[in-house]
Design a protein around this motif. Structure first.
Motif, PDB file in Angstrom:
ATOM      1  N   MET A 134       0.833  -1.338   0.096  1.00 38.51           N
ATOM      2  CA  MET A 134       0.130   0.206   0.173  1.00 38.51           C
ATOM      3  C   MET A 134       0.682   1.179  -0.278  1.00 38.51           C
ATOM      4  N   LYS A 135       1.871   1.583   0.932  1.00 41.94           N
ATOM      5  CA  LYS A 135       2.712   2.944   0.700  1.00 41.94           C
ATOM      6  C   LYS A 135       3.148   2.801  -0.853  1.00 41.94           C
ATOM      7  N   PRO A 136       3.719   1.987  -1.591  1.00 42.56           N
ATOM      8  CA  PRO A 136       3.810   2.697  -2.849  1.00 42.56           C
ATOM      9  C   PRO A 136       2.829   3.673  -3.253  1.00 42.56           C
ATOM     10  N   LEU A 137       2.211   2.555  -3.427  1.00 46.06           N
ATOM     11  CA  LEU A 137       0.186   2.687  -3.990  1.00 46.06           C
ATOM     12  C   LEU A 137       0.418   4.475  -3.531  1.00 46.06           C
ATOM     13  N   TYR A 138       0.640   4.831  -2.251  1.00 41.46           N
ATOM     14  CA  TYR A 138       0.223   5.919  -1.642  1.00 41.46           C
ATOM     15  C   TYR A 138       1.115   6.919  -2.140  1.00 41.46           C
ATOM     16  N   GLU A 149       2.627   6.821  -4.936  1.00 45.20           N
ATOM     17  CA  GLU A 149       2.675   6.809  -6.824  1.00 45.20           C
ATOM     18  C   GLU A 149       1.643   8.597  -6.557  1.00 45.20           C
ATOM     19  N   HIS A 150       0.667   7.802  -5.743  1.00 41.23           N
ATOM     20  CA  HIS A 150      -0.551   8.791  -5.768  1.00 41.23           C
ATOM     21  C   HIS A 150      -0.231   9.941  -5.168  1.00 41.23           C
ATOM     22  N   ARG A 200       1.674  11.652  -7.842  1.00 39.80           N
ATOM     23  CA  ARG A 200       1.033  12.624  -9.593  1.00 39.80           C
ATOM     24  C   ARG A 200       0.339  13.416  -9.126  1.00 39.80           C
TER      25      ARG A 200
END
Length: 265
Positions: A1-5, A7-8, A11
């Motif tokens: 989840m940390k990589p996704l957050y 990346e969010h 962006r």
């Protein structure tokens, strides 16, 4: 989840930077085109002036101290009308929700007052209260209070009925229901109404200064028209735009802090 957050967030930062760049480019292009049009007489420089001439005039007024009394007077009137208008409108909306009978009685009067041209009330306020700070602030209140009342009261009525029924089943009074259910559910709209009141307060103050003031940015605009000095007129509008933007951004910061960054959709 940390990589996704992460990346969010990345962006989101890129979008914010892109918005800032586009805004800056548009502003620079507009000012540059206006400057070129004025200097090359593509437009009438007497009527439309151009940015460097406006900046020079404002710089001279800052240096000789003639600008600050006008700015101080107008900002004081605007802030006073803004705060009082928001408070009075919110309190009146609360009164209407707490007492449905009062709401039914006052509803047609609010509609009529909202439809009336507020400029027409200015001379009446001036005659009753005298020319000065008080009459201009009251003119501003005539613009802000009714709009604030209607916006916030409509939001109060649109709160999910299920929430109200639950707390009433547990024995909550109408006042406690209002305080613990209606106000929290309407809080983002109440804060957002502040943004609307920034613009409305400026409208009310400038209209009042048009009618009666001998000091203030509205007075400078009228004086500029009278002496055919449109650089002074545009310079006054430029100052209004700057101060109004600062006020709007302060309200936006307050909104983000009080609502945790959530936006009303």
């Amino acid at each position: 989840m940390k990589p996704l957050y992460a990346e969010h967030q990345k962006r989101a930062r890129r979008r914010t930077a892109a918005v800032f760049v586009v805004r800056t480019v548009i502003l620079v292009l507009f000012i540059g085109l206006w400057e070129a049009a004025g200097r090359n007489k593509w437009i009438d420089p007497l009527l439309f002036s151009f940015p460097s001439r406006i900046v020079n005039l404002l710089g001279d007024m800052v240096q000789d101290g003639t600008l600050w009394p006008h700015v101080g007077m107008t900002v004081g009137e605007t802030v006073g009308g803004f705060i009082l208008g928001t408070l009075m409108g919110t309190l009146l909306a609360a009164l209407l929700w707490l007492f449905p009978f009062v709401s039914r009685v006052l509803d047609p009067y609010l509609v009529v007052l909202n439809s009336m041209p507020k400029v027409a009330l200015g001379p009446i306020f001036i005659v009753v209260l005298g020319p000065g700070f008080l009459s201009i602030v009251v003119t501003t209140l005539s613009v802000t209070v009714i709009i604030t009342t209607l916006n916030i009261y409509n939001q109060f009525r649109e709160v999910e009925e299920g929430y109200i029924k639950v707390v009433r089943l547990f024995g909550a009074s109408r006042l406690r229901t209002f305080w613990y259910v209606i106000v929290p559910a309407s809080f983002p709209v109440i804060i957002s109404t502040l943004k609307v009141n920034v613009g409305l307060s400026w409208v009310g103050v400038i209209v009042g200064e048009f009618l009666v003031a001998k000091l203030g940015l509205g007075y400078l605009i009228i004086y500029g028209f009278q002496v055919f000095n449109f650089t002074l007129v545009l310079g006054s509008l430029f100052v209004i735009a700057i101060v109004a933007t600062v006020m709007y951004q302060l309200v936006a910061i307050l909104e983000r802090r009080l609502t945790g960054g959530r936006r009303e959709r």
